[in-house]
Design a protein around this motif. Structure first.
Motif, PDB file in Angstrom:
ATOM      1  N   CYS A  82     -93.476  -6.345  57.251  1.00  0.00           N
ATOM      2  CA  CYS A  82     -93.015  -6.110  55.879  1.00  0.00           C
ATOM      3  C   CYS A  82     -91.754  -5.256  55.882  1.00  0.00           C
ATOM      4  CB  CYS A  82     -94.096  -5.446  55.022  1.00  0.00           C
ATOM      5  SG  CYS A  82     -94.516  -3.753  55.512  1.00  0.00           S
ATOM      6  N   SER A  83     -90.995  -5.349  54.800  1.00  0.00           N
ATOM      7  CA  SER A  83     -89.792  -4.528  54.608  1.00  0.00           C
ATOM      8  C   SER A  83     -89.444  -4.553  53.130  1.00  0.00           C
ATOM      9  CB  SER A  83     -88.621  -5.054  55.451  1.00  0.00           C
ATOM     10  OG  SER A  83     -88.254  -6.362  55.039  1.00  0.00           O
ATOM     11  N   MET A  84     -88.512  -3.704  52.727  1.00  0.00           N
ATOM     12  CA  MET A  84     -88.111  -3.669  51.332  1.00  0.00           C
ATOM     13  C   MET A  84     -87.096  -4.769  51.041  1.00  0.00           C
ATOM     14  SD  MET A  84     -89.976  -1.393  50.001  1.00  0.00           S
ATOM     15  CE  MET A  84     -89.234  -1.340  48.360  1.00  0.00           C
ATOM     16  N   GLY A  85     -87.319  -5.474  49.925  1.00  0.00           N
ATOM     17  CA  GLY A  85     -86.405  -6.526  49.498  1.00  0.00           C
ATOM     18  C   GLY A  85     -85.709  -6.174  48.199  1.00  0.00           C
ATOM     19  N   GLY A  86     -85.832  -4.915  47.788  1.00  0.00           N
ATOM     20  CA  GLY A  86     -85.242  -4.452  46.538  1.00  0.00           C
ATOM     21  C   GLY A  86     -85.967  -3.204  46.088  1.00  0.00           C
ATOM     22  N   PRO A  87     -85.523  -2.553  45.004  1.00  0.00           N
ATOM     23  CA  PRO A  87     -86.149  -1.315  44.544  1.00  0.00           C
ATOM     24  C   PRO A  87     -87.619  -1.471  44.173  1.00  0.00           C
ATOM     25  CG  PRO A  87     -84.003  -1.604  43.530  1.00  0.00           C
ATOM     26  CD  PRO A  87     -84.324  -2.886  44.221  1.00  0.00           C
ATOM     27  N   GLU A  88     -88.012  -2.664  43.758  1.00  0.00           N
ATOM     28  CA  GLU A  88     -89.393  -2.889  43.344  1.00  0.00           C
ATOM     29  C   GLU A  88     -90.055  -4.020  44.127  1.00  0.00           C
ATOM     30  OE1 GLU A  88     -90.564  -0.890  41.066  1.00  0.00           O
ATOM     31  OE2 GLU A  88     -88.677   0.001  40.339  1.00  0.00           O
ATOM     32  N   THR A  89     -89.437  -4.467  45.210  1.00  0.00           N
ATOM     33  CA  THR A  89     -89.898  -5.654  45.918  1.00  0.00           C
ATOM     34  C   THR A  89     -90.171  -5.355  47.384  1.00  0.00           C
ATOM     35  OG1 THR A  89     -88.620  -7.103  44.464  1.00  0.00           O
ATOM     36  CG2 THR A  89     -89.336  -8.034  46.555  1.00  0.00           C
ATOM     37  N   ILE A  90     -91.343  -5.796  47.858  1.00  0.00           N
ATOM     38  CA  ILE A  90     -91.664  -5.710  49.280  1.00  0.00           C
ATOM     39  C   ILE A  90     -91.800  -7.130  49.818  1.00  0.00           C
ATOM     40  CG2 ILE A  90     -93.230  -4.822  51.036  1.00  0.00           C
ATOM     41  CD1 ILE A  90     -94.146  -2.704  49.076  1.00  0.00           C
ATOM     42  N   ILE A  91     -91.127  -7.397  50.915  1.00  0.00           N
ATOM     43  CA  ILE A  91     -91.223  -8.692  51.584  1.00  0.00           C
ATOM     44  C   ILE A  91     -92.345  -8.608  52.612  1.00  0.00           C
ATOM     45  CG2 ILE A  91     -90.006 -10.418  52.978  1.00  0.00           C
ATOM     46  CD1 ILE A  91     -87.380  -9.223  51.899  1.00  0.00           C
ATOM     47  N   PHE A  92     -93.293  -9.538  52.545  1.00  0.00           N
ATOM     48  CA  PHE A  92     -94.420  -9.565  53.471  1.00  0.00           C
ATOM     49  C   PHE A  92     -94.513 -10.914  54.160  1.00  0.00           C
ATOM     50  CE2 PHE A  92     -96.373  -5.874  51.379  1.00  0.00           C
ATOM     51  CZ  PHE A  92     -97.055  -5.286  52.435  1.00  0.00           C
ATOM     52  N   SER A  93     -94.856 -10.873  55.446  1.00  0.00           N
ATOM     53  CA  SER A  93     -95.285 -12.097  56.122  1.00  0.00           C
ATOM     54  C   SER A  93     -96.608 -12.526  55.485  1.00  0.00           C
ATOM     55  CB  SER A  93     -95.489 -11.817  57.609  1.00  0.00           C
ATOM     56  OG  SER A  93     -96.234 -12.840  58.220  1.00  0.00           O
ATOM     57  N   ASN A  94     -96.840 -13.841  55.415  1.00  0.00           N
ATOM     58  CA  ASN A  94     -98.098 -14.297  54.806  1.00  0.00           C
ATOM     59  C   ASN A  94     -99.170 -14.634  55.843  1.00  0.00           C
ATOM     60  OD1 ASN A  94     -97.326 -16.775  55.801  1.00  0.00           O
ATOM     61  ND2 ASN A  94     -97.147 -17.805  53.803  1.00  0.00           N
ATOM     62  N   THR A  95     -99.042 -14.072  57.054  1.00  0.00           N
ATOM     63  CA  THR A  95    -100.108 -14.223  58.031  1.00  0.00           C
ATOM     64  C   THR A  95    -101.341 -13.460  57.561  1.00  0.00           C
ATOM     65  OG1 THR A  95     -99.389 -12.286  59.283  1.00  0.00           O
ATOM     66  CG2 THR A  95     -98.425 -14.420  59.906  1.00  0.00           C
ATOM     67  N   GLU A  96    -102.482 -13.804  58.101  1.00  0.00           N
ATOM     68  CA  GLU A  96    -103.718 -13.151  57.680  1.00  0.00           C
ATOM     69  C   GLU A  96    -103.676 -11.656  57.971  1.00  0.00           C
ATOM     70  OE1 GLU A  96    -106.200 -14.279  55.795  1.00  0.00           O
ATOM     71  OE2 GLU A  96    -104.882 -16.032  55.614  1.00  0.00           O
TER      72      GLU A  96
ATOM     73  N   ASP B 211     -93.345  -5.980  43.295  1.00  0.00           N
ATOM     74  CA  ASP B 211     -93.331  -7.426  43.414  1.00  0.00           C
ATOM     75  C   ASP B 211     -93.406  -7.774  44.896  1.00  0.00           C
ATOM     76  OD1 ASP B 211     -93.011  -7.799  40.644  1.00  0.00           O
ATOM     77  OD2 ASP B 211     -90.836  -7.537  40.811  1.00  0.00           O
ATOM     78  N   ILE B 212     -94.122  -8.838  45.214  1.00  0.00           N
ATOM     79  CA  ILE B 212     -94.286  -9.262  46.603  1.00  0.00           C
ATOM     80  C   ILE B 212     -93.549 -10.582  46.814  1.00  0.00           C
ATOM     81  CG2 ILE B 212     -95.899  -9.910  48.423  1.00  0.00           C
ATOM     82  CD1 ILE B 212     -96.043  -6.953  47.595  1.00  0.00           C
ATOM     83  N   LEU B 213     -92.657 -10.589  47.803  1.00  0.00           N
ATOM     84  CA  LEU B 213     -92.007 -11.824  48.229  1.00  0.00           C
ATOM     85  C   LEU B 213     -92.660 -12.229  49.542  1.00  0.00           C
ATOM     86  CD1 LEU B 213     -89.695 -13.906  47.712  1.00  0.00           C
ATOM     87  CD2 LEU B 213     -88.301 -12.525  49.273  1.00  0.00           C
ATOM     88  N   SER B 214     -93.424 -13.322  49.508  1.00  0.00           N
ATOM     89  CA  SER B 214     -94.156 -13.772  50.687  1.00  0.00           C
ATOM     90  C   SER B 214     -93.328 -14.777  51.473  1.00  0.00           C
ATOM     91  CB  SER B 214     -95.484 -14.409  50.253  1.00  0.00           C
ATOM     92  OG  SER B 214     -96.233 -14.840  51.367  1.00  0.00           O
ATOM     93  N   VAL B 215     -93.245 -14.573  52.781  1.00  0.00           N
ATOM     94  CA  VAL B 215     -92.484 -15.474  53.645  1.00  0.00           C
ATOM     95  C   VAL B 215     -93.400 -15.998  54.752  1.00  0.00           C
ATOM     96  CG1 VAL B 215     -90.224 -14.456  53.181  1.00  0.00           C
ATOM     97  CG2 VAL B 215     -91.655 -13.492  54.997  1.00  0.00           C
ATOM     98  N   PRO B 216     -93.247 -17.264  55.126  1.00  0.00           N
ATOM     99  CA  PRO B 216     -94.178 -17.869  56.084  1.00  0.00           C
ATOM    100  C   PRO B 216     -93.974 -17.456  57.537  1.00  0.00           C
ATOM    101  CG  PRO B 216     -92.575 -19.483  55.354  1.00  0.00           C
ATOM    102  CD  PRO B 216     -92.361 -18.259  54.516  1.00  0.00           C
ATOM    103  N   GLU B 217     -92.797 -16.973  57.875  1.00  0.00           N
ATOM    104  CA  GLU B 217     -92.539 -16.608  59.270  1.00  0.00           C
ATOM    105  C   GLU B 217     -92.469 -15.093  59.424  1.00  0.00           C
ATOM    106  OE1 GLU B 217     -89.762 -20.525  59.684  1.00  0.00           O
ATOM    107  OE2 GLU B 217     -89.685 -18.980  58.152  1.00  0.00           O
TER     108      GLU B 217
ATOM    109  N   ALA C  76     -89.088 -13.349  59.331  1.00  0.00           N
ATOM    110  CA  ALA C  76     -88.433 -13.291  58.022  1.00  0.00           C
ATOM    111  C   ALA C  76     -88.880 -12.095  57.196  1.00  0.00           C
ATOM    112  CB  ALA C  76     -88.700 -14.580  57.249  1.00  0.00           C
ATOM    113  N   ALA C  77     -89.963 -11.438  57.610  1.00  0.00           N
ATOM    114  CA  ALA C  77     -90.483 -10.308  56.841  1.00  0.00           C
ATOM    115  C   ALA C  77     -89.655  -9.049  57.019  1.00  0.00           C
ATOM    116  CB  ALA C  77     -91.938 -10.035  57.226  1.00  0.00           C
ATOM    117  N   ASN C  78     -88.754  -9.050  57.984  1.00  0.00           N
ATOM    118  CA  ASN C  78     -87.934  -7.869  58.214  1.00  0.00           C
ATOM    119  C   ASN C  78     -86.513  -8.133  57.766  1.00  0.00           C
ATOM    120  OD1 ASN C  78     -85.961  -6.181  60.040  1.00  0.00           O
ATOM    121  ND2 ASN C  78     -87.890  -5.063  59.984  1.00  0.00           N
TER     122      ASN C  78
END
Length: 287
Positions: free
Chosen positions: A179-193, A211-217, A220-222
């Motif tokens: 996971c990493s920050m994708g904006g002031p209110e957004t966290i990017i997460f891998s969608n692995t279990e 807000d959560i931005l889910s990415v499949p790889e 891409a979460a970083n």
């Protein structure tokens, strides 16, 4: 008082060049084959984007042939406002990496806190910046083989104006590998279990909404998010070659300037885009 500056307002980036001994360390106990020249080119593209496109002032520390992992500069310090906590990496041989970083921070008039000295913590505490996610409102510290609870306690004592929550890292070697920050209110997460499990724990611990931005790889979460001086949202993210299935997710971010940035060689060693930089805001009123 805690900083009220919105997340992502940075003026400087401290980076450290790729040494010729890049890849001579072992990741996961196995030797990894990397292309040093390619890694250096990718580093050049990343630093060029930070300086020329995002507009940050770049401070580049020369490589050290005795420190093969010193390019992972993110691990050496946690910075918020005008305070920097010098961390204690898990590997004893990595702790010398902080010396050059400390000098730069002092030149920038940042208040430097020495982990285990100022805070009186014994050598049992470990903390690496790649296990620390600062959201602008609070800290999450991933408990992994690199960072332990005692290290998280030092961070909490250093940044007392912010809540600090610890979470186990599932599905990745470090918190910022999932996971990493994708904006002031957004966290990017891998969608692995595994990443979803860590995400659920973070959601239970926080009093804030993200807000959560889910990415499949996983790769891409970083990402590296910076709010530019012209109020432009920049996101450095892995390229389509590295994460072809995540491109559409990044395109969901409205009005962002997307900067695809290759990180394939560092990824082989467990590194990521955020590994390469320490971001600092030296203009307290920059909002």
């Amino acid at each position: 008082m805690a900083s009220v500056c919105p997340y992502g307002r940075f003026t400087h980036a401290i980076v450290r060049s790729i040494p010729e001994c890049f890849g001579q360390q072992e990741e996961g106990g196995e030797s990894v084959s990397v292309d040093v020249a390619k890694a250096q080119r990718q580093f050049g593209v990343l630093t060029g984007a930070l300086r020329q496109k995002v507009g940050l002032q770049l401070i580049e520390i020369p490589p050290d042939p005795q420190l093969p992992e010193s390019w992972r500069i993110e691990d050496t310090a946690v910075i918020q406002g005008d305070t920097a906590l010098i961390t204690r990496p898990f590997k004893q041989q990595r702790r010398a990496e902080a010396e050059a970083v400390r000098r730069v921070l002092n030149e920038l008039n940042v208040t430097v806190v020495e982990m285990g000295v100022e805070e009186g913590v014994s050598g049992g505490a470990t903390l690496e910046g790649s296990d620390v996610l600062f959201t602008g409102k609070e800290f999450f510290v991933g408990i992994s083989k690199h960072t332990n609870h005692r290290g998280a306690e030092v961070l909490a004592d250093t940044f007392r104006d912010f809540a600090v929550s610890t979470v186990p890292v599932f599905g990745g070697s470090r918190l910022k590998s999932i996971c990493s920050m994708g904006g002031p209110e957004t966290i990017i997460f891998s969608n692995t279990e595994g990443a979803k499990k860590t995400q659920r724990m973070m959601e239970q611990l926080t009093d804030h909404h993200y807000d959560i931005l889910s990415v499949p790889e996983d790769v891409a979460a970083n990402c590296v998010y910076v709010r530019g001086p012209a109020k432009v949202d920049y996101l450095l993210h892995p390229t389509a070659d590295e994460c072809p299935n995540s491109v559409s997710a990044f395109q969901k971010l409205p009005d962002y300037t997307l900067l695809p940035t290759a990180c394939s060689e560092a990824s082989k060693l467990g590194g990521a885009l955020t590994s390469f930089c320490l971001l600092i805001n030296r203009k307290p009123n920059y909002i």
